[in-house]
Each structure stands twice: as C-alpha cells, then as structure tokens.
Write a protein that holds these residues in place. Sequence first.
Motif, PDB file in Angstrom:
ATOM      1  N   SER A  57     -62.356 -31.433  14.095  1.00 10.72           N
ATOM      2  CA  SER A  57     -63.157 -31.322  12.885  1.00 10.72           C
ATOM      3  C   SER A  57     -64.039 -30.412  11.934  1.00 10.72           C
ATOM      4  CB  SER A  57     -63.794 -32.847  12.257  1.00 10.72           C
ATOM      5  OG  SER A  57     -63.723 -32.934  10.947  1.00 10.72           O
ATOM      6  N   SER A  58     -65.304 -29.898  13.077  1.00  8.15           N
ATOM      7  CA  SER A  58     -66.176 -28.922  13.063  1.00  8.15           C
ATOM      8  C   SER A  58     -65.525 -27.904  13.014  1.00  8.15           C
ATOM      9  CB  SER A  58     -67.300 -29.223  13.467  1.00  8.15           C
ATOM     10  OG  SER A  58     -66.674 -28.637  15.139  1.00  8.15           O
ATOM     11  N   LEU A  59     -64.387 -27.826  14.241  1.00  9.20           N
ATOM     12  CA  LEU A  59     -63.767 -25.833  13.671  1.00  9.20           C
ATOM     13  C   LEU A  59     -62.952 -25.558  12.784  1.00  9.20           C
ATOM     14  CD1 LEU A  59     -63.243 -24.308  16.157  1.00  9.20           C
ATOM     15  CD2 LEU A  59     -60.975 -25.394  16.874  1.00  9.20           C
ATOM     16  N   THR A  66     -81.639 -30.429  13.605  1.00 11.31           N
ATOM     17  CA  THR A  66     -83.136 -30.762  13.848  1.00 11.31           C
ATOM     18  C   THR A  66     -83.091 -31.110  15.738  1.00 11.31           C
ATOM     19  OG1 THR A  66     -83.799 -32.286  12.425  1.00 11.31           O
ATOM     20  CG2 THR A  66     -85.184 -32.612  14.295  1.00 11.31           C
ATOM     21  N   ARG A  67     -81.696 -31.685  15.979  1.00 14.35           N
ATOM     22  CA  ARG A  67     -81.916 -31.765  17.434  1.00 14.35           C
ATOM     23  C   ARG A  67     -81.335 -30.551  18.041  1.00 14.35           C
ATOM     24  NH1 ARG A  67     -79.227 -34.705  21.343  1.00 14.35           N
ATOM     25  NH2 ARG A  67     -78.690 -36.888  19.792  1.00 14.35           N
ATOM     26  N   TYR A  68     -81.028 -29.652  17.573  1.00 11.21           N
ATOM     27  CA  TYR A  68     -80.841 -27.793  17.785  1.00 11.21           C
ATOM     28  C   TYR A  68     -82.449 -26.981  17.925  1.00 11.21           C
ATOM     29  CZ  TYR A  68     -79.827 -22.928  18.898  1.00 11.21           C
ATOM     30  OH  TYR A  68     -80.042 -21.939  19.220  1.00 11.21           O
ATOM     31  N   LEU A  79     -77.024 -21.520  10.211  1.00  8.89           N
ATOM     32  CA  LEU A  79     -75.373 -21.969   9.987  1.00  8.89           C
ATOM     33  C   LEU A  79     -74.913 -22.919  11.682  1.00  8.89           C
ATOM     34  CD1 LEU A  79     -73.458 -23.568   8.628  1.00  8.89           C
ATOM     35  CD2 LEU A  79     -72.467 -21.117   8.486  1.00  8.89           C
ATOM     36  N   ARG A  80     -75.286 -21.111  12.492  1.00 12.45           N
ATOM     37  CA  ARG A  80     -74.318 -21.641  13.540  1.00 12.45           C
ATOM     38  C   ARG A  80     -75.679 -23.121  14.273  1.00 12.45           C
ATOM     39  NH1 ARG A  80     -72.787 -15.899  14.520  1.00 12.45           N
ATOM     40  NH2 ARG A  80     -70.557 -15.509  13.981  1.00 12.45           N
ATOM     41  N   GLY A 133     -76.394 -28.010  17.061  1.00  6.43           N
ATOM     42  CA  GLY A 133     -76.691 -29.065  17.507  1.00  6.43           C
ATOM     43  C   GLY A 133     -76.071 -29.886  17.767  1.00  6.43           C
ATOM     44  N   ALA A 134     -74.883 -29.869  17.019  1.00  8.69           N
ATOM     45  CA  ALA A 134     -73.687 -30.810  16.794  1.00  8.69           C
ATOM     46  C   ALA A 134     -72.701 -30.995  18.517  1.00  8.69           C
ATOM     47  CB  ALA A 134     -72.400 -30.921  15.857  1.00  8.69           C
ATOM     48  N   ALA A 135     -72.519 -29.644  18.723  1.00  7.61           N
ATOM     49  CA  ALA A 135     -71.962 -29.688  19.560  1.00  7.61           C
ATOM     50  C   ALA A 135     -72.968 -30.250  21.116  1.00  7.61           C
ATOM     51  CB  ALA A 135     -71.141 -28.042  19.663  1.00  7.61           C
ATOM     52  N   LEU A 136     -74.073 -29.835  20.630  1.00  5.50           N
ATOM     53  CA  LEU A 136     -74.881 -30.239  21.857  1.00  5.50           C
ATOM     54  C   LEU A 136     -74.880 -31.904  21.988  1.00  5.50           C
ATOM     55  CD1 LEU A 136     -78.122 -27.967  22.021  1.00  5.50           C
ATOM     56  CD2 LEU A 136     -76.354 -28.386  23.573  1.00  5.50           C
TER      57      LEU A 136
END
Length: 724
Positions: free
Chosen positions: A374-376, A144-146, A537-538, A543-546
């Motif tokens: 962790s996400s990596l 949602t953020r992304y 997915l990306r 969104g997590a990275a942002l």
Amino acid sequence: MKKTLLLLLLVAAPALAGEGKWTPQQVLELDPSWLKAQGLEVPPQRLWDPKRGTGLLAGAVNVGGCSGAFISSTGLIITNHHCVFSIVQEHSTPQRDLITQGYLATSREAELPGKGARVQVPRSFTDVTKEVLAAVPAGADDLTRYKAIERKQKELVAACEKRPATRCQVSTFDGGLQYVLVDAVELMDVRLVYAPPRAVGEYGGEEDNWMWPRHTGDFSIIRAYTAPDGSAAPYSDKNEAYKAEFFFPLATQGVKPGDFAMVLGYPGTTYRALLADEMAQRQSRVYPRIIDVYGESIRILEEVGEKDPAGKIAVASTLKSLHNRYKNSGGQLAGLKRGRIIEKQREAEETVARWVEKNGKFPEAQRARTELLSSLKDTDKTFEREFLLSNLRAGARGVSMAVTLSRLSRERAKPDLEREPEFMEREQPRLKDQLEREQKNLFLPAELRLFQAFVKRALALGPEERIAAVDKHFGAKATEKQVAAKVATMYAGTKVLTLADRLAMFGETEAQLTARKDPLLAFGLELAKEVTELDELRDRREGAALRLRPEWRKAVLAQAGKPVAPDANSTLRVTFAKVQGYSPRDGVIYTPQTTLTGMVAKHTGAEPFNVPAKVLAAVEAKKLGPWVDPALKDVPVDFLADADTTGGNSGSPTVNGKGELVGVNFDRVWENVANDFGYNPDVARNVNVDVRYVLWMLDQVEDADALLRELGVRKGPATVKEAR
C-alpha cells in the motif's frame, strides 16, 4: 527466534555452491567438511577468529566504495583501475596525461597521494540488535521509530569511534531483523603505486563493459601509510608503509577451469528481499529513468569534452561513473525480463502467504506485506520529482555543491546527534575533501548544459510535483532561451566554482551564505529546503519499512527451510565459487578464460580497442616470461567464476583455497546483471583479471623489478630506498 533463523540460513549450505554473500561470522557456522570439499584448504578459523575479531578476511579492505586486498606486508593493495581513477585524474594534465599513459612509481617518494582517499581495515563485528530495538519508544509512529533507531545507531558509532583512527557503522540486515556494529581501522594516507595505461585498464570501453569475452586489465596498485608509530595519520612525508598482518600472496600459477575460488569484499546493495511489486517499480520506473537522465548527461559530457583536451580530462571521472550506471540499468531490465525474476518472486510470495495462512505461526506477516504494498503506491505519485532531487550529482556539479553547502550550514546549527548522518562532525573531513576534489571535475561548458537540462526537466513536471526553487528562480513557464540566459547569469556571478571561495563557504552559517548574495548559492539554499523535506518523507517511509519488513522476512526465512543469504549492505562478505564458463543463449558456449592472443585479435588501433604500443610490442616480440598457462599456451588475461557478486565487489580479491590471490574481480557478465534481484546458477558469472596478466604487465611490459621483488615474485631484496 534469532538462533532459529540463523540455523535456517545454514543447515543446507552444501546445496548452494556459488549462491550466498556470507558474513565472517556465518562462515564459521558453515559445515567445515563442505567447505573442504569445495576446495578450501585453510581451516575456517583462519579466515576469521571471533575472539580476536580478525583473520585472513581482514586482508580484504574497503577502498572508498570499492573493495581491495593487501598483497604484501608493506601496505600494498590491489584493486580495480576504475576504483583509483580519481587519483590518476587528480594528477593528470594535458601535458602529463597519466590517464592515457598510466603511471609507475619508481620509488616510495614518487608514489602519488590521493586527496580524500581512504582504506578501511575490518576489526570486529558486534550484534547490537537488542540495543537498537530497545531505543524505540512504545507506541512510536513511523517517523519517531526511524529517528529513534537512527539516533541509537549514531550513539553506538560515536562510542565506537572514541578510539583513534576508527571508522564504525551500524549495518541493517534483513530489513531490520538484525543490526551489527562494524568496527574498522581507517587509513588516511593512500598513494598510487601503479596504474596501467587507460587502454589496458579500460580495454574494450563501454562496448565490452558487462560483456564476455573480456580482455580488460582493470587493476591498479596503491599503498597505505601510517605515522611512524603505526597509527593512522593524514598524508605526511614522514609516514611509513602500513604493516599489514594479513595479506594475500600472489598465486603465480593462477587458476584453471574447475578450480575453487573465494571472492572477498564489500558488495553494496542487492534487492532479493524486496516484494515483487517493489521490484516491478524499479523495472517500470527507476531503471528507465536512469537510462533517460544519465543518458542525456553522458551525451552532453561527451560532446563538450571532445572540444577541449582539458575539458575531456575534467569530465572523465564523471563520465566513467555515469556510463557504468547507465549500462547497468539496461542490463537490469534485460535480466529481469529474461529470468522472469519478478514473476518468480511473486510466485514465491504467494507460496509464503499460503504457508503463513496454513500454519498460523506468523500472524503479522501477511498484514505487513499488505501495508508495504500500500505504501508503495504513494511513492508513485511523486516519483519524477523525487528522482530529480535524488540525482543531482548526475547533473551540474555546481548545483550539487551549492545544495551541499546549504544543507551543511543548516545541519551544523543542530547538535551533532540530531544532524543528518552525512553532515555530522565525523563526516566533515570527507565533505571538505569532496568539495576540494570536485575542482578537477569542473568544466564550465558542461556545467551550463547540465544545469539547463535539469531545469528543463523540472519545468516539465506536473502540477503535483513542482520543484519550487526552479519555479521561483526561472519562472514556471520559462522558455529554453530564457533558461539558458538565467543559467549563464547564475554561473557568471557565482563563487561556488572557485576553490578558495568554496572552502570558505564550507565553514559559514546559513546567514553568511545568504549574505553573499551569490546567485547559484541562493538557488542552492532554496533547493536544499526541498531536498531536506524529501529526506524527512523518506525517513517516515523507512520507519514504516523497519516496522513491517522484519515481520514478513521472519515468515520468508522460516518457510524456506534452507539458506537464504542476507542482501548485500556494504559489509564484508565472502562468496564461494568455481572457475567455469556458461552458455548465454541457445547454441553458444563461452569458455572461462581469455588470452593475450584474443586481446590482440580485437585490436583496431582506435578506441576502445587500441592496445598500447608497448603492450603490443611485448606480445609481438613473444615476451611472455613465466606467465604462460600450460593448457592455454598463452598468457591468460581474464577469467570467469560463478561467485555471487554485485556493485561494491569491484576490486575484490579472488583467492584460492590456500588464501593466495589468483585474480581481481571487476565485473559481471551481461546476463548476470539482474543477479541483484536473484541468483541464477546458469548465468551467474563474475569477471576477474587473472593475476598472471597483472604479473605479465609488471614484468614484461613495465619492467617493474623493484615492485615484483617487494611482492615476493622475483628473488632478491628490495632496494634500501624501497624498504625504508
């Protein structure tokens, strides 16, 4: 916080010399006395006037993924030969091989239009960080953020592009710490004026690519046109040359070792803000896989191209692109190891982590770093599948076009602001031009082999990484013979490779495409679903990275206490430099200039060191003209500087302290390829064509008198025909 971070970026500027890709706004914040001491002779305000949103830097333009520069008030632009190679290829045939022979337009009417070629002239830069971040709902999950950030960016771009002939983008800095709206005028009528023979523009070929000493004339000249009223317009024989307010006169005196220079342009992407483990993934997985997959495509294209003159022309542009990426990846691996870049980045991270723990001012930083790492690990699980789906253009063009048409048909059914950015209405003309332009790149024997190679790799994937479209259309256990037969059947029954049919498909719905029962389209429709799922997915990952990376970057910038240049992101940047050589290894010193004599010494009469006969004749006749360097006693060809450049800087103007063009950037040295991950002043060298070699070619080899007059190099008015 934002003002504090900017000050940290700027306070220690005098200590850094060549390092840093500075935005136009940041240049105005640098110490004017330091800039003057470096060699800048014009006031910084002449480079960029924030009130007008323009300045001398606006003379550097975006040329479709490359950079370029206006060199006359009459719309002439200089860039790299390889940046306009597609225009040369577009007008080449076996009977009229402009790729090999080169081309000089003897009049405005003879200039060759480039299908889909565009030039963007920067107009303004506006900080929109508050607006973008305010669009994110409270408590939003990462997807949602992304989507919220992306939609706000689209809305800002749409409002910006209400002005005619405008191209806008919202660029992200430091992983989401800042967002900037970039406004540019887009010129849509671009024509080829001059391209040297391929044996000049690519002298040394892949053997010399990324190497020094270099003797390559990687330059070409194009011209931008507008409607008679000065507005941007598509190609028309009634159009007139663009009237450039800012341009770079040619410095006929050139440069010498120790001279100050600036490289202006649009560097693409660098990775200096990545975590060490993120860099390590590129080292261990991304670059080796590029070398593997792209290397196979190169071998296929070279093999089939050599068997047919028309096929050789058709695959030339694709080969050029693949070769560059392939060799770049080898250089990245060598440079990462040589410079211990990942180890240094890990040490720097630990220093920041200890600093955060001690001062307690950035409580979210360490948690953000841990979550990013962790996400990596999750991306490692499906890396091979994702790589294949993300690099379709390295394979069969027909498959790539089938996927594009399929995705377009689905995206077009959505409201414009809900579409993937590359399929929005603003992108439709580009997509159509691209699909039309691909006709020159198609060669059936290459298509068959490349598609077979893709399917073979897909069938070898593990059980958790299967590509469903491949399994469905070929069978999970298909033999090579069965794959080859199925591929041949698909291509025999498809209309995707036929231009008229492909352009008709461009406007069709998914139902209409399905109703065609075209075997390659059917495969493309299935594959497109998986590509779309991967995009989502990306988006979630991004969104997590942002959410996370800005928290870590705040700590990194604060702890540094000195300039930390933002990563390149295809926006206008300036890097300051000195002309100088370097030592690539123990006992070896490279001087910063090469000459015609050195070029001829490499001549073997065979590719890639085959000096064109007319160039060789001019050298042997000692037709050097006024372009001899007094110290070298020869015409300089290329020179080195310690500018901070990367991909996208191809074609960047290299200018002196007066704002005069002294060269055209086209490469980096082999030891500096990994500069994308970290600047090393000992080996950070960019390679430039010397403007005196450009002028020597036009003067002594091509006898381009009218063009030299238009450039103000030769006295006398241009002809009436040229000045219209």
